[in-house]
Enzyme design. Structure first.
Site, PDB file in Angstrom:
ATOM      1  N   CYS B  99       0.881  -1.167   0.000  1.00 27.17           N
ATOM      2  CA  CYS B  99       0.000   0.000   0.000  1.00 27.17           C
ATOM      3  C   CYS B  99       0.915   1.212   0.000  1.00 27.17           C
ATOM      4  O   CYS B  99       1.509   1.532   1.023  1.00 27.17           O
ATOM      5  CB  CYS B  99      -0.910   0.009   1.228  1.00 27.17           C
ATOM      6  N   SER B 103      -1.041   2.010   4.726  1.00 26.77           N
ATOM      7  CA  SER B 103      -0.667   0.661   5.160  1.00 26.77           C
ATOM      8  C   SER B 103      -1.859  -0.283   5.102  1.00 26.77           C
ATOM      9  O   SER B 103      -2.005  -1.149   5.950  1.00 26.77           O
ATOM     10  CB  SER B 103      -0.107   0.706   6.583  1.00 26.77           C
TER      11      SER B 103
END
Lengths: 103, 200
Positions: B99, B103
């Protein structure tokens, strides 16, 4: 609401930089702005995170899985390597390069 | 002697929780339930899903079509959780999840993300030079294997369904699940047979 782009359609991520105009929340990675890819799947409709982040009413937008070739984006990798990324419909436009017809 | 000063972040959290409770937006019970389900989640859940997919083609189709429904069948409550997408590796295609924006991570089936997953280094490099990142992990892909990096930028969470390793014919789902680590389901590693089994 129906999806504007079917799987297999070549699309272009808008070369737009709202972060230059003021505070915003964007889920479209900078490295894909202006890049062309192919719609791999329609993932569904989700409230627009650009509005959610500011507690505004968030209309639902169609979310796509779009596949980009690795090489043109980063000049790295081997033939066939790719980047598969979730992009909202309002960030996509038809690609300049036409969609290839399936053989 | 006085007690050590509490971090300001703890006091801030307590004030936030008190404000939410005062407005009736969240109850103490809801917070406790969410903490318990978050703590229960671990890579063992994802590993059991992968092992079952390896063993049962029908379950595999079901899981790939609807990851969240498959997780529910494993006893995970997916209420309020983002949809779970399954990335099927093939003999010619390897998936790697990152990502780059923050996250995003399939916590419901993998538990808490590891620190490296949230690091600037991993997030910047996984998308730019995934083959170099994999090499540093000691992950050697067969020649001709394409790498597909999945940048988890929006409303789905993604886990990798890796290839079943050769030499595991006849193994039980429990034995198979033991090969499927957290790193395997993020895509930085491949399932590896224990040395003893591999030598047989």
């Amino acid at each position: 609401m129906s999806a504007a782009f079917a799987p297999g359609t070549r699309v272009r991520v808008k070369d737009d930089w709202p972060e230059r105009r003021g505070p915003c929340h964007i889920r479209t990675p900078h490295y894909l702005r202006g890049r062309e890819g192919v719609v791999q799947a329609v993932l569904g409709e989700f409230p627009n995170p650009e509005d959610l982040a500011f507690a505004r009413p968030a209309p639902r937008r169609t979310l796509y899985h779009v596949l980009f070739d690795q090489k043109p984006v980063w000049d790295e990798g081997e033939a066939g390597d790719g980047l598969l990324v979730e992009i909202f419909e309002h960030w996509l436009e038809p690609a300049a390069t036409p969609t290839q017809e399936a053989a | 002697m006085s007690a050590p000063a509490r971090p300001e972040s703890i006091a801030l959290l307590e004030r936030l929780v008190a404000a939410l409770q005062a407005r009736g937006l969240v109850s103490e019970e809801e917070i406790a339930q969410r903490q318990a389900s978050t703590d229960r989640a671990s890579p063992e859940i994802g590993a059991r899903m992968v092992a079952r997919a390896w063993a049962d083609p029908e379950w595999r189709r079901f899981m790939v079509a609807n990851g969240a429904a498959a997780a529910e069948q494993m006893g995970v409550s997916m209420a309020g959780a983002p949809p779970l997408g399954i990335l099927e590796d093939t003999p010619h295609l390897h998936h790697l999840v990152v990502c780059t924006l923050c996250s995003c991570y399939p916590r419901a089936v993998l538990g808490y993300p590891p620190h490296w997953y949230k690091s600037f280094e991993y997030r910047a490099r996984a998308v730019r030079e995934p083959r170099a990142v994999l090499a540093e992990w000691g992950t050697v892909l067969p020649a001709g294997m394409q790498v597909r990096v999945v940048d988890s930028t929006a409303d789905y969470r993604w886990m990798v369904l890796p290839l079943r390793p050769a030499g595991t014919e006849g193994w039980s789902e429990e034995q198979l699940a033991a090969l499927v680590t957290r790193d395997v389901m993020v895509g930085v590693a491949l399932p590896r047979l224990p040395v003893a089994a591999a030598a047989e």
